[in-house]
Motif scaffolding. Structure first.
Motif, PDB file in Angstrom:
ATOM      1  N   PRO A  18      -4.090 -10.129  28.046  1.00  0.00           N
ATOM      2  CA  PRO A  18      -5.333  -9.456  27.624  1.00  0.00           C
ATOM      3  C   PRO A  18      -6.520  -9.768  28.533  1.00  0.00           C
ATOM      4  O   PRO A  18      -7.347  -8.894  28.801  1.00  0.00           O
ATOM      5  N   LEU A  52      -8.138  -8.518  16.112  1.00  0.00           N
ATOM      6  CA  LEU A  52      -9.243  -8.105  16.990  1.00  0.00           C
ATOM      7  C   LEU A  52     -10.540  -8.232  16.204  1.00  0.00           C
ATOM      8  O   LEU A  52     -10.748  -7.529  15.209  1.00  0.00           O
ATOM      9  N   VAL A  69      -7.288   1.997  20.303  1.00  0.00           N
ATOM     10  CA  VAL A  69      -7.002   0.829  19.463  1.00  0.00           C
ATOM     11  C   VAL A  69      -7.059   1.225  17.991  1.00  0.00           C
ATOM     12  O   VAL A  69      -6.169   0.914  17.201  1.00  0.00           O
ATOM     13  N   ALA A  73      -4.344   0.550  15.090  1.00  0.00           N
ATOM     14  CA  ALA A  73      -4.604  -0.690  14.350  1.00  0.00           C
ATOM     15  C   ALA A  73      -4.800  -0.402  12.868  1.00  0.00           C
ATOM     16  O   ALA A  73      -4.892   0.746  12.441  1.00  0.00           O
ATOM     17  N   GLN A 113      -0.272  -7.924  19.635  1.00  0.00           N
ATOM     18  CA  GLN A 113      -0.792  -8.133  20.998  1.00  0.00           C
ATOM     19  C   GLN A 113      -0.091  -7.255  22.034  1.00  0.00           C
ATOM     20  O   GLN A 113      -0.717  -6.783  22.967  1.00  0.00           O
ATOM     21  N   THR A 116      -1.923  -4.054  22.011  1.00  0.00           N
ATOM     22  CA  THR A 116      -3.259  -4.185  22.617  1.00  0.00           C
ATOM     23  C   THR A 116      -3.117  -4.155  24.144  1.00  0.00           C
ATOM     24  O   THR A 116      -3.857  -3.453  24.846  1.00  0.00           O
TER      25      THR A 116
END
Ligand SMILES: Cc1cc2nc3c(=O)[nH]c(=O)nc-3n(C[C@H](O)[C@H](O)[C@H](O)COP(=O)(O)OP(=O)(O)OC[C@H]3O[C@@H](n4cnc5c(N)ncnc54)[C@H](O)[C@@H]3O)c2cc1C
Length: 478
Positions: A18, A52, A69, A73, A113, A116
């Motif tokens: 990330p 997040l 996202v 999410a 993750q 992401t």
């Protein structure tokens, strides 16, 4: 030279987790020459850092990744505590914080993750960037003009700056001999795995606390991951036994601590072990090399801050690297990266350790909205006698609405912004967006120069001193 990559670059980013991906996006949107290398053949799998935080959502919005996202999410489900095969009480993971115009995002989102990273990678590619996979940095040397990095196979890359985003066991940090001091937050190893589980609802994060006869033993949790049928298993493991990460081994772990039967664990898609540890690098910079993300700080996963603090590092660093590389700011601007981020990481480590031990709640502090840089040499507050709780230079620049649009729409982007609130003070020439608004509760009254990463750099009732500040730090004013 690496296969298909240039032998020279301005910024060599090592590690496409990330941190590396977020930094590469920020540099790509600025048109900064950068190369992102990753030793693995693909992005890392696994749900690991799945939280997040609100401030990270703002950063992702600025980086152009929030819409994607949000499409994948979900909000955090409530915790469902179990005892002896019976559901007990429900509990919220995070304190509720009311959204306002000044802080539109107040609840964290959950996203595995791996997803992401995939979405950040897609954003990077949309900006024309890419990851050079399959290249492991093995050696580096620095001189006054740059860094020479060597990769497996003897390939070399020369860069003006190198950013170590290569994770907790950072090769770069080790090669530089930068120490990292810390401690285990929990002596027991943890198991983390993504698995298909039948017979548990997907509306709750199922938590199975230790029973009395498991003193010091296992808390086990199964969290439904958005965007599929997987649950994330997180389990403390009694250190005495060897950890078996096969389907059979993980079935044994789950059935030992829950009412579930082995055949309810249908498949394991990814599994790993780790030890909850808190650690901070002694320095975040060694001349032309900067440490970011887990390479600089390691958190217990309990507070859900590791990935978030890592993305904040990248966001703090991107504009500074660009300003120094383009010559708009003095190289000393890069000193402020460690000055700002290291105390911040230290504070977050204290918080995540306290959360791990049940001594702090997941509330405003974990949302990271109040995080700022008041003590930084980059923060110049010239308005006298401001109350402590008033907005100061160094604080996050709040959002708001003006003329039918959000302030963030002006603030977001790679530029500085000059904002006045409730004053008609004459302003110097500015080659950046200028916004004059009559009123805003959070800002109060003043002239505000807002940094590219959304923090107030300079604040005053008049513009006295503004141009000097701007010239020193690369803001196009005066
Ligand atoms: C079980 C678990 C749960 C977690 N939960 C949360 C959470 O809820 N919220 C949260 O914020 N964080 C959480 N975290 C932490 C989060 O996963 C990390 O903070 C995050 O991955 C750090 O990102 P990074 O990019 O700095 O490092 P990494 O993700 O470790 O990425 C580093 C990359 O560098 C590459 N690399 C390493 N060495 C080299 C080399 N020599 N050359 C080239 N490439 C190299 C690696 O292959 C890797 O891809 C959790 C972690 C774990 C283990």
């Amino acid at each position: 030279m690496l296969v298909d990559t240039p032998a020279h670059t301005d910024v060599l980013i090592v590690g496409a987790g990330p941190t590396g991906l977020a930094l590469a996006i920020d540099l790509a949107r600025r048109g900064t020459d950068a190369l992102l290398v990753e030793r693995a053949p693909a992005l890392s799998p696994g749900s690991r850092g799945k939280g997040l935080q609100p401030r990270t959502l703002e950063v992702l919005e600025d980086l152009g990744a929030l819409e994607a996202v949000r499409a994948h999410a979900a909000p955090y489900p409530p915790l469902q505590l179990w005892n002896g095969g019976r559901p007990q009480r429900e509990q919220r993971m995070f304190d509720a914080i009311e959204p306002t115009q000044a802080q539109p995002y107040t609840q964290p989102l959950m996203l595995p993750q791996w997803r992401t990273q995939q979405l950040l990678h897609e954003r990077l590619r949309a900006l024309g960037g890419r990851v050079a996979f399959g290249h492991e940095l093995t050696a580096l040397a620095q001189d006054e003009h740059g860094v020479s990095a060597e990769f497996t196979g003897g390939h070399r890359v020369r860069a003006r700056y190198l950013v170590a985003a290569d994770g907790g066991r950072s090769t770069v940090r080790t090669l530089l001999g930068i120490g990292m001091s810390g401690q285990d937050v929990d002596p027991q190893p943890m198991v983390v795995a993504d698995m298909t589980v039948n017979g548990l609802d997907r509306e709750h994060w199922h938590v199975f606390p230790p029973t009395d006869d498991q003193a010091g033993g296992a808390t086990l949790a199964l969290c439904p991951l958005p965007g599929g049928q997987d649950f994330q298993l997180l389990a403390r493991h009694p250190g005495a036994r060897e950890i078996d990460l096969t389907l059979e081994g993980l079935r044994a772990t789950v059935t030992a601590h829950t009412h579930l039967h082995a055949d309810q664990i249908e498949a394991v898609h990814w599994a790993s072990t780790f030890r909850a540890r808190t650690a901070l690098a002694d320095r975040f910079r060694d001349r032309r090399v900067l440490l970011a993300g887990d390479a600089a700080h390691l958190h217990s996963p309990a507070g859900g801050q590791g990935l978030n603090t890592s993305i904040q590092d990248a966001y703090n660093l991107g504009w500074k690297l660009d300003a120094v590389l383009t010559g708009t700011a003095h190289t000393s601007l890069l000193d402020t990266y460690e000055e700002e981020r290291r105390p911040n990481a230290a504070a977050m480590l204290e918080l995540t350790t306290a959360v791990h031990h049940g001594k702090a709640r997941r509330g405003r502090a974990t949302a990271q909205l109040d995080l700022g840089y008041r003590q930084s040499p980059l923060s110049v507050e010239t308005r006298p006698d401001l109350p402590e709780d008033a907005l100061h230079a160094g604080d996050r620049a709040p959002d708001g609405h003006h003329a039918g649009t959000r302030l963030f729409h002006t603030l977001h982007g790679p530029h500085w912004t000059l904002l006045t609130v409730n004053t008609d003070t004459e302003l110097p020439d500015a080659a950046c967006p200028v916004l004059r608004i009559p009123t805003h509760q959070a800002y109060g009254t003043g002239v505000f120069l807002i940094r590219p990463d959304g923090y107030i750099g300079w604040a005053g009732h008049t513009t006295h001193g503004l141009t000097t500040y701007a010239t020193r730090h690369g803001a196009p004013i005066g």
